[in-house]
Scaffold this motif. Structure first.
Motif, PDB file in Angstrom:
ATOM      1  N   ASP A 467     -60.707 -54.129 -18.942  1.00  0.00           N
ATOM      2  CA  ASP A 467     -60.995 -55.287 -18.111  1.00  0.00           C
ATOM      3  C   ASP A 467     -60.000 -55.410 -16.964  1.00  0.00           C
ATOM      4  O   ASP A 467     -60.339 -55.881 -15.877  1.00  0.00           O
ATOM      5  CB  ASP A 467     -61.032 -56.560 -18.959  1.00  0.00           C
ATOM      6  CG  ASP A 467     -59.790 -56.721 -19.820  1.00  0.00           C
ATOM      7  OD1 ASP A 467     -59.074 -55.713 -20.014  1.00  0.00           O
ATOM      8  OD2 ASP A 467     -59.522 -57.847 -20.300  1.00  0.00           O
ATOM      9  N   GLU A 468     -58.740 -54.957 -17.205  1.00  0.00           N
ATOM     10  CA  GLU A 468     -57.745 -54.968 -16.132  1.00  0.00           C
ATOM     11  C   GLU A 468     -58.122 -53.963 -15.050  1.00  0.00           C
ATOM     12  O   GLU A 468     -57.966 -54.228 -13.850  1.00  0.00           O
ATOM     13  CB  GLU A 468     -56.359 -54.638 -16.705  1.00  0.00           C
ATOM     14  CG  GLU A 468     -55.845 -55.658 -17.713  1.00  0.00           C
ATOM     15  CD  GLU A 468     -54.590 -55.153 -18.420  1.00  0.00           C
ATOM     16  OE1 GLU A 468     -54.039 -54.114 -17.996  1.00  0.00           O
ATOM     17  OE2 GLU A 468     -54.161 -55.796 -19.404  1.00  0.00           O
ATOM     18  N   VAL A 469     -58.598 -52.799 -15.489  1.00  0.00           N
ATOM     19  CA  VAL A 469     -59.011 -51.771 -14.531  1.00  0.00           C
ATOM     20  C   VAL A 469     -60.192 -52.284 -13.697  1.00  0.00           C
ATOM     21  O   VAL A 469     -60.215 -52.138 -12.446  1.00  0.00           O
ATOM     22  CB  VAL A 469     -59.387 -50.462 -15.261  1.00  0.00           C
ATOM     23  CG1 VAL A 469     -59.925 -49.436 -14.269  1.00  0.00           C
ATOM     24  CG2 VAL A 469     -58.191 -49.905 -16.014  1.00  0.00           C
ATOM     25  N   LEU A 470     -61.168 -52.883 -14.366  1.00  0.00           N
ATOM     26  CA  LEU A 470     -62.343 -53.374 -13.658  1.00  0.00           C
ATOM     27  C   LEU A 470     -61.974 -54.501 -12.692  1.00  0.00           C
ATOM     28  O   LEU A 470     -62.478 -54.550 -11.554  1.00  0.00           O
ATOM     29  CB  LEU A 470     -63.394 -53.864 -14.662  1.00  0.00           C
ATOM     30  CG  LEU A 470     -64.743 -54.287 -14.066  1.00  0.00           C
ATOM     31  CD1 LEU A 470     -65.384 -53.100 -13.333  1.00  0.00           C
ATOM     32  CD2 LEU A 470     -65.674 -54.807 -15.150  1.00  0.00           C
ATOM     33  N   HIS A 471     -61.099 -55.369 -13.119  1.00  0.00           N
ATOM     34  CA  HIS A 471     -60.674 -56.473 -12.261  1.00  0.00           C
ATOM     35  C   HIS A 471     -59.973 -55.933 -11.013  1.00  0.00           C
ATOM     36  O   HIS A 471     -60.216 -56.412  -9.892  1.00  0.00           O
ATOM     37  CB  HIS A 471     -59.748 -57.399 -13.054  1.00  0.00           C
ATOM     38  CG  HIS A 471     -59.224 -58.550 -12.253  1.00  0.00           C
ATOM     39  ND1 HIS A 471     -60.018 -59.627 -11.871  1.00  0.00           N
ATOM     40  CD2 HIS A 471     -57.978 -58.780 -11.737  1.00  0.00           C
ATOM     41  CE1 HIS A 471     -59.285 -60.468 -11.163  1.00  0.00           C
ATOM     42  NE2 HIS A 471     -58.041 -59.977 -11.078  1.00  0.00           N
ATOM     43  N   ARG A 472     -59.124 -54.945 -11.207  1.00  0.00           N
ATOM     44  CA  ARG A 472     -58.405 -54.353 -10.065  1.00  0.00           C
ATOM     45  C   ARG A 472     -59.378 -53.659  -9.117  1.00  0.00           C
ATOM     46  O   ARG A 472     -59.232 -53.734  -7.890  1.00  0.00           O
ATOM     47  CB  ARG A 472     -57.353 -53.372 -10.588  1.00  0.00           C
ATOM     48  CG  ARG A 472     -56.451 -52.805  -9.512  1.00  0.00           C
ATOM     49  CD  ARG A 472     -55.305 -52.058 -10.174  1.00  0.00           C
ATOM     50  NE  ARG A 472     -54.348 -51.581  -9.188  1.00  0.00           N
ATOM     51  CZ  ARG A 472     -53.178 -51.018  -9.483  1.00  0.00           C
ATOM     52  NH1 ARG A 472     -52.846 -50.872 -10.771  1.00  0.00           N
ATOM     53  NH2 ARG A 472     -52.359 -50.620  -8.530  1.00  0.00           N
ATOM     54  N   ALA A 473     -60.369 -52.994  -9.682  1.00  0.00           N
ATOM     55  CA  ALA A 473     -61.357 -52.282  -8.857  1.00  0.00           C
ATOM     56  C   ALA A 473     -62.186 -53.265  -8.045  1.00  0.00           C
ATOM     57  O   ALA A 473     -62.478 -53.033  -6.855  1.00  0.00           O
ATOM     58  CB  ALA A 473     -62.249 -51.428  -9.742  1.00  0.00           C
ATOM     59  N   GLN A 474     -62.575 -54.364  -8.682  1.00  0.00           N
ATOM     60  CA  GLN A 474     -63.384 -55.352  -7.980  1.00  0.00           C
ATOM     61  C   GLN A 474     -62.596 -56.006  -6.849  1.00  0.00           C
ATOM     62  O   GLN A 474     -63.140 -56.288  -5.778  1.00  0.00           O
ATOM     63  CB  GLN A 474     -63.885 -56.409  -8.973  1.00  0.00           C
ATOM     64  CG  GLN A 474     -64.944 -55.878  -9.936  1.00  0.00           C
ATOM     65  CD  GLN A 474     -65.303 -56.867 -11.021  1.00  0.00           C
ATOM     66  OE1 GLN A 474     -64.554 -57.818 -11.287  1.00  0.00           O
ATOM     67  NE2 GLN A 474     -66.443 -56.636 -11.674  1.00  0.00           N
TER      68      GLN A 474
END
Length: 737
Positions: A467-474
């Motif tokens: 979820d941290e990776v996805l948040h950073r990507a978004q």
């Protein structure tokens, strides 16, 4: 019969006592005299007779009676330095040579033996006393030229030293003499008068001890009968170093002054009943001071002595065997026999000790640094070439266990592990989920990775959740389509990783630098520790270290360049990258999915039929035209809403595998090339220019570099002087064979 260490063979004694063998006895005595002239008595125990006694024990009178010459008696100079007497029987007219033997310098420091002839040979006995007095003054004033005492009309009694180990040597030959050699030592002092130094008491005792402590020294102990026996210090000193009386010959002097009633006690001593000696006691009677003053001759003195013993009680009534212990002539003959017997016994041992001493001296000489040559430039260049050659061999690699490369290798392995531990720890589930990521089986069999793959979970607990990776990507999206995310996300993760590589790389550099610096110091020490006085080694070490530091600067720049290079992720190894990305993506998906397929796959994996089941699935897929591997099965799982994040995680983790393996090769290679191999590049030129040995002043600089330490120069000089003495003694021994 003389006893030195062990009793002499009776046959030897009888043979030497035979008058027909007088020539052999004379030859051996002359051999010892020649050996003493070489100074080898400093290194080897030579047979000798040392005359000792307390002051006023009649020692000088005894020496005069044996030698036939008059000794100086004024101011006590005759007792302040040893006097060596070498007597030899000769049919030629009487003759005396006076020589000075110097074994210490004016400060009392030992020096190589120096023999100085003191005037022309003397043919008149009346001139001997004055010549000896002048010689003794020369000995007691060592800083002055001995010739000045030989030529000046009036010789003063002033002296620089009160006593001296240097001695006067008298070589006397004549028809009335017996072959004999002895050393008359200063009389032991019980007390000193006004103006004298109390230290003279111990000084004289030390001088006497240095002679009589030697096992091959026959002690001729003079005891005056006018003084109580127990109060004479010379007797106690002789007994201290010869407690069994095996090498002491006792001489009772001044028997005409024995207090009335004390004669029986002295007769018991002569009979060897009290204070027994293996070589017996003797008794002599010397001329009175009045007779000496009027110039009594040697023959007349012996006649008076014979008449006195023949007519004076209790001596005249002694049994015949004890009569041979009375009179100077019997003593002289016995001393000659004792000394010659001792020489005959000691000669084989002297030869053996001499050869051992020569071998030991040669070993010590070889252990010294090589003496400077007459071509200092050539010698320095030769030493530098040898150093550079060994340096080349060392950095290229040697098979020894403690070789340079072998010492560096463990640090390279640690560096590899340190970089491996920077791998990002992606977790394919949300931050709220607490589970452990299974092992990535495809990493297990890679070179070395299996050693540390599980360590990263214990060493690096900085988990990065999906979820941290996805948040950073978004957050990184700008104008991309909804299903696209910018590459800056992967780049940011990769830069965070590669930033951590600087420290391990510099740690490896520092360790290699320290190892190389220490290795170079040992190599410099090995080649130059004995060159000159040590300045050359220090200068060379400074130049080598400066050269190493230049290579170190280049190496650090190269390391930083490689680290910076890794900050811009790219690779042409697309197959390797793609293969790893697919594996990690499958790994993350399998770990993330909680459906039936992953569960069954994990269950079958633990069953004995797991491999067979997987093969059946793959076979069926192949029948419908789908070529797949076991690791591809998780791709059959349904689409994941966080697929984009999984792709980013797999991409970064795959690139890490490509980049870290490249980095753990390039950094050690760069260090090896730039500093390990690089230190040998130009070192020869750096040394020559740094030492300035090829310029106009090169000769003097090289000569200065080779200039030895004073201690080594002194040691070399002492060893060479000793070798010269030993070789000279060896030549003298060969003359007897």
């Amino acid at each position: 019969m003389v006893t030195i260490d062990n009793p002499l063979d009776d046959q030897v004694a009888v043979g030497l006592s035979d008058p027909s063998n007088a020539g052999n006895r004379r030859a051996m005595l002359q051999l010892i005299n020649r050996l003493r002239d070489t100074g080898v008595q400093t290194d080897i125990d030579l047979p000798m007779i040392a005359v000792i006694g307390s002051q006023s024990a009649g020692k000088s009178s005894l020496i005069e009676s044996i030698s036939g010459v008059t000794l100086p008696r004024s101011s006590g100079t005759c007792t302040r330095c040893p006097t060596e007497c070498k007597l030899s029987h000769s049919d030629s007219p009487w003759k005396c040579w006076v020589k000075l033997h110097f074994s210490t310098d004016p400060s009392g420091v030992p020096i190589p033996v120096k023999i100085v002839p003191f005037g022309d040979p003397i043919t008149s006995k009346s001139l001997v006393e004055d010549r000896i007095r002048r010689a003794q003054r020369a000995i007691l004033n060592p800083s002055k030229n001995p010739k000045s005492y030989l030529l000046q009309d009036d010789v003063s009694d002033d002296s620089e030293v009160s006593f001296s180990k240097n001695y006067v040597s008298l070589e006397i030959s004549g028809s009335e003499l017996t072959d004999l050699s002895f050393v008359d030592l200063p009389g032991l002092i019980a007390s000193v008068g006004r103006g004298s130094d109390d230290r003279d008491i111990e000084l004289v005792k030390s001088l006497v001890t240095s002679y009589i402590e030697k096992p091959s020294c026959v002690i001729l102990l003079t005891v005056a009968c006018e003084t109580d026996f127990e109060n004479q210090g010379a007797h106690h000193l002789a007994k201290q170093y010869d407690p069994d009386g095996k090498r002491t010959v006792g001489v009772l002097t001044k028997p005409d002054r024995i207090p009335t009633g004390d004669e029986p006690a002295w007769v018991k001593i002569l009979r060897n009943e009290t204070e027994p000696l293996v070589n017996n006691w003797y008794c002599v009677k010397q001329p009175s001071s009045q007779d000496v003053a009027r110039g009594i001759t040697h023959l007349e003195a012996r006649r008076q002595e014979n008449e006195w013993f023949a007519s004076t009680q209790p001596w005249s009534s002694l049994e015949a065997p004890y009569q041979r212990f009375l009179r100077t002539s019997y003593l002289t003959e016995r001393l000659s026999l004792i000394l010659s017997e001792l020489i005959a016994k000691r000669l084989p041992k002297i030869q053996e000790e001499l050869m051992n001493a020569i071998q030991e001296t040669e070993t010590k000489l070889r252990a010294l640094p090589r003496a400077p040559s007459n071509d200092p430039v050539g010698e320095v260049l030769h030493a530098l070439r040898n150093f550079v050659r060994d340096l080349d061999r060392r950095v290229e690699g040697t098979p020894e266990k403690d070789g340079l490369l072998q010492t560096i290798r463990p640090h390279q392995e640690i560096f590899k592990i340190s970089i491996r531990r920077t791998a990002p720890h992606f977790v394919p589930w949300e931050n709220t989920t607490r589970k452990e990521l299974p092992e990535a089986a495809f990493l297990t069999h890679e070179d070395g990775d299996n050693v540390v793959v599980w360590e990263e979970f214990h060493f690096n607990r900085n988990e990065i959740h999906i979820d941290e990776v996805l948040h950073r990507a978004q957050n990184a999206r700008t104008r991309e389509l909804p299903d696209n995310y910018p590459f800056v996300v992967q780049r940011a993760y990769i830069k965070e990783i590669t930033k951590k590589w600087t420290v391990p790389a510099m740690v490896l550099f520092d360790q290699v630098y320290a190892i190389l610096r220490a290795d170079l110091a040992k190599l410099v020490d090995h080649h130059f520790v004995h060159m000159g006085n040590g300045n050359a080694k220090q200068a060379i070490l400074m130049i080598v270290n400066d050269h190493l530091d230049e290579a170190a600067d280049r190496t650090k720049q190269k390391i930083q360049w490689l680290v910076d290079l890794e900050g811009n992720p790219t690779t042409l190894n697309t197959h390797y990258y793609s293969d790893y990305k697919d594996k990690f993506l499958s790994h993350y998906k399998a770990a993330r999915d909680d459906g039936d397929l992953p569960t069954k796959l994990r269950a079958h994996r633990r069953s004995p039929d797991f491999e067979l089941s997987i093969n059946k699935v793959l076979s069926k897929l192949n029948e419908i035209g789908i070529s797949a591997k076991a690791t591809d099965l998780p791709k059959l799982l349904p689409p994941d809403p966080k697929e984009a994040a999984l792709n980013i995680m797999a991409s970064v983790r795959a690139y890490f595998q490509v980049a870290y393996k490249r980095f753990v090769d390039l950094i050690p290679m760069a260090i090896d090339h730039e500093i390990v191999l690089g230190v040998q590049q130009g070192i020869d030129k750096a040394l020559q220019e740094g030492l300035q040995i090829t310029g106009p002043d090169g000769y003097n600089r090289c000569k200065g570099m080779l200039e030895e330490r004073i201690s080594i120069v002194t040691t070399r000089h002492e060893i060479l002087e000793k070798m010269q003495r030993l070789q000279a003694a060896r030549q003298e021994l060969r003359r007897l064979m």
